[in-house]
Scaffold this motif. Structure first.
Motif, PDB file in Angstrom:
ATOM      1  N   GLY A 246      30.975  27.775  54.447  1.00 56.08           N
ATOM      2  CA  GLY A 246      31.064  28.954  55.297  1.00 56.08           C
ATOM      3  C   GLY A 246      30.177  30.100  54.847  1.00 56.08           C
ATOM      4  O   GLY A 246      30.203  31.181  55.450  1.00 56.08           O
ATOM      5  N   GLY A 247      29.418  29.905  53.778  1.00 59.98           N
ATOM      6  CA  GLY A 247      28.516  30.939  53.300  1.00 59.98           C
ATOM      7  C   GLY A 247      29.191  32.058  52.526  1.00 59.98           C
ATOM      8  O   GLY A 247      28.579  33.093  52.258  1.00 59.98           O
ATOM      9  N   GLU A 248      30.438  31.850  52.133  1.00 59.08           N
ATOM     10  CA  GLU A 248      31.174  32.875  51.385  1.00 59.08           C
ATOM     11  C   GLU A 248      30.918  32.676  49.879  1.00 59.08           C
ATOM     12  O   GLU A 248      31.802  32.310  49.109  1.00 59.08           O
ATOM     13  CB  GLU A 248      32.658  32.798  51.711  1.00 59.08           C
ATOM     14  N   ILE A 249      29.702  32.929  49.489  1.00 56.92           N
ATOM     15  CA  ILE A 249      29.248  32.563  48.150  1.00 56.92           C
ATOM     16  C   ILE A 249      29.853  33.461  47.074  1.00 56.92           C
ATOM     17  O   ILE A 249      30.222  32.979  45.998  1.00 56.92           O
ATOM     18  CB  ILE A 249      27.711  32.605  48.088  1.00 56.92           C
ATOM     19  N   GLU A 250      29.980  34.762  47.347  1.00 58.47           N
ATOM     20  CA  GLU A 250      30.555  35.634  46.323  1.00 58.47           C
ATOM     21  C   GLU A 250      32.037  35.318  46.112  1.00 58.47           C
ATOM     22  O   GLU A 250      32.531  35.359  44.979  1.00 58.47           O
ATOM     23  CB  GLU A 250      30.361  37.097  46.693  1.00 58.47           C
ATOM     24  N   ALA A 251      32.747  34.989  47.205  1.00 59.90           N
ATOM     25  CA  ALA A 251      34.147  34.585  47.060  1.00 59.90           C
ATOM     26  C   ALA A 251      34.238  33.286  46.263  1.00 59.90           C
ATOM     27  O   ALA A 251      35.139  33.114  45.427  1.00 59.90           O
ATOM     28  CB  ALA A 251      34.788  34.409  48.438  1.00 59.90           C
ATOM     29  N   LEU A 252      33.309  32.369  46.511  1.00 57.61           N
ATOM     30  CA  LEU A 252      33.273  31.115  45.759  1.00 57.61           C
ATOM     31  C   LEU A 252      33.016  31.394  44.277  1.00 57.61           C
ATOM     32  O   LEU A 252      33.695  30.818  43.408  1.00 57.61           O
ATOM     33  CB  LEU A 252      32.182  30.201  46.312  1.00 57.61           C
ATOM     34  N   ALA A 253      32.061  32.271  43.987  1.00 55.92           N
ATOM     35  CA  ALA A 253      31.756  32.594  42.592  1.00 55.92           C
ATOM     36  C   ALA A 253      32.974  33.196  41.893  1.00 55.92           C
ATOM     37  O   ALA A 253      33.267  32.870  40.725  1.00 55.92           O
ATOM     38  CB  ALA A 253      30.580  33.563  42.529  1.00 55.92           C
ATOM     39  N   THR A 254      33.702  34.053  42.591  1.00 59.24           N
ATOM     40  CA  THR A 254      34.909  34.650  42.015  1.00 59.24           C
ATOM     41  C   THR A 254      35.938  33.579  41.687  1.00 59.24           C
ATOM     42  O   THR A 254      36.542  33.577  40.607  1.00 59.24           O
ATOM     43  CB  THR A 254      35.501  35.682  42.981  1.00 59.24           C
ATOM     44  N   GLU A 255      36.164  32.656  42.626  1.00 61.52           N
ATOM     45  CA  GLU A 255      37.125  31.575  42.405  1.00 61.52           C
ATOM     46  C   GLU A 255      36.727  30.713  41.208  1.00 61.52           C
ATOM     47  O   GLU A 255      37.567  30.361  40.373  1.00 61.52           O
ATOM     48  CB  GLU A 255      37.215  30.709  43.663  1.00 61.52           C
ATOM     49  N   LEU A 256      35.459  30.378  41.131  1.00 58.83           N
ATOM     50  CA  LEU A 256      34.989  29.543  40.023  1.00 58.83           C
ATOM     51  C   LEU A 256      35.150  30.256  38.685  1.00 58.83           C
ATOM     52  O   LEU A 256      35.565  29.648  37.692  1.00 58.83           O
ATOM     53  CB  LEU A 256      33.521  29.163  40.247  1.00 58.83           C
ATOM     54  N   ILE A 257      34.851  31.545  38.648  1.00 57.82           N
ATOM     55  CA  ILE A 257      34.990  32.301  37.400  1.00 57.82           C
ATOM     56  C   ILE A 257      36.451  32.366  36.971  1.00 57.82           C
ATOM     57  O   ILE A 257      36.789  32.094  35.807  1.00 57.82           O
ATOM     58  CB  ILE A 257      34.401  33.711  37.575  1.00 57.82           C
ATOM     59  N   VAL A 258      37.335  32.709  37.908  1.00 53.79           N
ATOM     60  CA  VAL A 258      38.744  32.921  37.566  1.00 53.79           C
ATOM     61  C   VAL A 258      39.446  31.617  37.214  1.00 53.79           C
ATOM     62  O   VAL A 258      40.233  31.559  36.258  1.00 53.79           O
ATOM     63  CB  VAL A 258      39.464  33.630  38.732  1.00 53.79           C
ATOM     64  N   HIS A 259      39.138  30.554  37.956  1.00 55.46           N
ATOM     65  CA  HIS A 259      39.925  29.323  37.816  1.00 55.46           C
ATOM     66  C   HIS A 259      39.227  28.210  37.036  1.00 55.46           C
ATOM     67  O   HIS A 259      39.862  27.221  36.678  1.00 55.46           O
ATOM     68  CB  HIS A 259      40.323  28.789  39.197  1.00 55.46           C
ATOM     69  N   HIS A 260      37.923  28.347  36.766  1.00 59.03           N
ATOM     70  CA  HIS A 260      37.207  27.287  36.051  1.00 59.03           C
ATOM     71  C   HIS A 260      36.538  27.822  34.786  1.00 59.03           C
ATOM     72  O   HIS A 260      36.860  27.385  33.681  1.00 59.03           O
ATOM     73  CB  HIS A 260      36.180  26.635  36.971  1.00 59.03           C
ATOM     74  N   TYR A 261      35.621  28.775  34.943  1.00 55.02           N
ATOM     75  CA  TYR A 261      34.825  29.191  33.795  1.00 55.02           C
ATOM     76  C   TYR A 261      35.619  30.030  32.791  1.00 55.02           C
ATOM     77  O   TYR A 261      35.516  29.812  31.577  1.00 55.02           O
ATOM     78  CB  TYR A 261      33.581  29.958  34.269  1.00 55.02           C
ATOM     79  N   ASP A 262      36.395  31.007  33.266  1.00 54.52           N
ATOM     80  CA  ASP A 262      37.142  31.830  32.314  1.00 54.52           C
ATOM     81  C   ASP A 262      38.184  31.041  31.526  1.00 54.52           C
ATOM     82  O   ASP A 262      38.311  31.242  30.307  1.00 54.52           O
ATOM     83  CB  ASP A 262      37.783  33.013  33.034  1.00 54.52           C
ATOM     84  N   PRO A 263      38.943  30.149  32.155  1.00 54.48           N
ATOM     85  CA  PRO A 263      39.869  29.337  31.347  1.00 54.48           C
ATOM     86  C   PRO A 263      39.149  28.499  30.285  1.00 54.48           C
ATOM     87  O   PRO A 263      39.634  28.375  29.154  1.00 54.48           O
ATOM     88  CB  PRO A 263      40.564  28.454  32.390  1.00 54.48           C
TER      89      PRO A 263
END
Length: 350
Positions: free
Chosen positions: A292-309
C-alpha cells in the motif's frame, strides 16, 4: 635487472606506478591486491584449454601452445594498456605463486627496459599476510564502537566524524552491505577473501596509536564474516552509544533505503525472509503496508517489533564500557553535526 620483493606494506605498494596481476580474470575477480590492474597472460578459456591439453595429451605440446598464447597476450598488453608507458614506468608484477606466468611478463618487461619488480610467492604471499593479520595475531588498533539501534544514523556519523579527522573503519562499505534484511547493495558483495583484503588494506593504513571508530556489527555483514582478530577486538572495545526516537529512526530508515523500497518486488521478497518467530500474520500485515506504499509505517513496525528487540537481546549478551551516550533528536543536518562533535569530544577524552 628484475627486482624481487615480498614487501606489500601500503608504503611499498604505493611506491610502484602500477601493481599488475597477470592471473586470469576469474582469479582476479575472486580477490587481488588492492589497486591491482588485471593484465592476464592467459584468460580463463585459454588457461583451461592448456591445462586440459597438459593432462590429456602432451605436456610438451601444452607448454608450446601456452607459450604462444602468453606471447600474443603480452604483446597485446604492450600495445594496449601499457602502450603509453615511458621508460621510467615501475611496475610490480604477480601471478598465483610467482611462477611461470609472472616470470614471462617480467622477463619481457625487463627486456623492454622497465625497472620491473616480481612479487615472490605471488598472490599467495599477499594472502598469507592477510590471514596472519586477521586470523593469527591480535589487532594493534584502539577500536571504539559506534553503537545504537537501527536508524540511529551510525553510517552517516561515521562519515561526519571522518571529515573531522577521526580514524574510522566502515565495515558496511567494505562488505558492500548495510548489514540488515534490506542491506543488499547494487553489484553484490565481494568474496570473503576480497572482503578480508579490503579490511587488511584499510587497517594497515590506520595509525594504531590513535582511536579507530567502527560501527558495532554482528559477526556477519550480509554473507561476509568478520575475521576473528577483528571480531575479538570489537568484542573488547568500549562504545559510544547513540539514542534517537523511533519516529526519527523510522524516517531516517525510509530516507536511507529509498532506492531499495522503491523496488516493490525486492521489498516484498525481503519481508518473506524475516525470522520465523515474527509470525505469519504479522509478516502478512507488513507486506500489506509495503504493497500500500505505507513505507514509514512499515519502518516503524519493523523497528519496534523486529530490530529493537534484536538489539536489546544483543545488549544483554554483551557487557562493555561506554565512553558516552549521544542523543539525536531529529533528521536535521544540524542535529547530525552536533552529534558528530560530541563523538569527537568523547574520543578525545579517552
Amino acid at each position: 635487472m628484475i627486482r624481487r620483493t615480498v614487501d606489500l606494506s601500503p608504503g611499498a605498494r604505493d611506491g610502484f606506478d602500477a601493481v599488475i596481476d597477470v592471473r586470469s580474470p576469474s582469479e582476479f575477480a575472486l580477490d587481488h591486491i588492492p589497486g591491482a590492474l588485471n593484465l592476464p597472460v592467459l584468460d580463463d578459456a585459454q588457461r583451461a584449454a592448456v591445462g586440459t591439453e597438459y593432462v590429456q595429451r602432451s605436456k610438451f605440446l601444452a607448454r608450446r601452445h601456452g607459450a604462444a598464447l602468453v606471447a600474443r597476450n603480452i604483446a597485446a598488453h604492450l600495445d594496449g594498456a601499457l602502450g603509453e608507458r615511458d621508460g621510467s614506468f615501475r611496475p610490480l608484477v604477480y601471478c598465483w605463486r610467482g611462477g611461470q606466468r609472472s616470470g614471462a611478463m617480467v622477463t619481457v618487461m625487463d627486456q623492454v627496459g622497465w625497472p620491473v619488480t616480481l612479487l615472490e610467492g605471488g598472490y599467495q604471499t599477499w594472502r598469507r599476510q592477510v590471514k596472519a593479520a586477521l586470523y593469527d595475531t591480535p589487532l594493534p588498533h584502539l577500536l571504539v564502537l559506534l553503537d545504537g539501534p537501527t536508524g540511529a544514523g551510525k553510517t552517516a556519523l561515521l562519515g561526519a566524524v571522518a571529515e573531522r579527522g577521526v580514524q574510522t573503519l566502515d565495515l558496511e562499505a567494505l562488505a558492500a552491505h548495510r548489514g540488515s534484511l534490506f542491506g543488499a547493495m547494487p553489484g553484490g558483495q565481494p568474496s570473503q577473501k576480497a572482503f578480508e583484503t579490503r579490511l587488511h588494506d584499510a587497517l594497515s593504513r590506520l595509525d594504531p596509536a590513535r582511536p579507530v571508530l567502527v560501527e558495532a556489527e554482528s559477526s556477519k555483514i550480509g554473507a561476509r564474516v568478520i575475521p576473528p582478530s577483528l571480531w575479538a577486538s570489537m568484542a573488547a572495545a568500549p562504545a559510544i552509544r547513540l539514542e534517537s526516537p523511533v519516529a526519527v529512526r523510522a524516517a531516517r530508515t525510509v530516507r536511507d533505503y529509498a532506492g531499495f523500497v522503491a523496488d516493490s518486488s525486492a521489498l516484498d521478497t525481503a519481508l518473506t525472509r524475516l525470522p520465523r518467530h515474527i509470525g505469519k500474520q504479522m509478516v502478512d500485515e507488513w507486506r500489506a503496508l509495503a504493497a500500500g506504499g505505507e513505507i514509514e509505517a512499515l519502518a516503524t513496525e519493523l523497528i519496534v517489533h523486529h530490530y529493537d528487540p534484536a538489539y536489546r537481546r544483543q545488549g544483554q549478551a554483551r557487557s562493555r564500557p561506554e565512553r558516552a551516550v549521544v542523543g539525536i533528536g531529529s533528521l536535521d543536518d544540524a542535529a547530525l553535526e552536533a552529534a558528530a562533535d560530541r563523538i569527537v569530544e568523547a574520543l578525545d577524552r579517552g
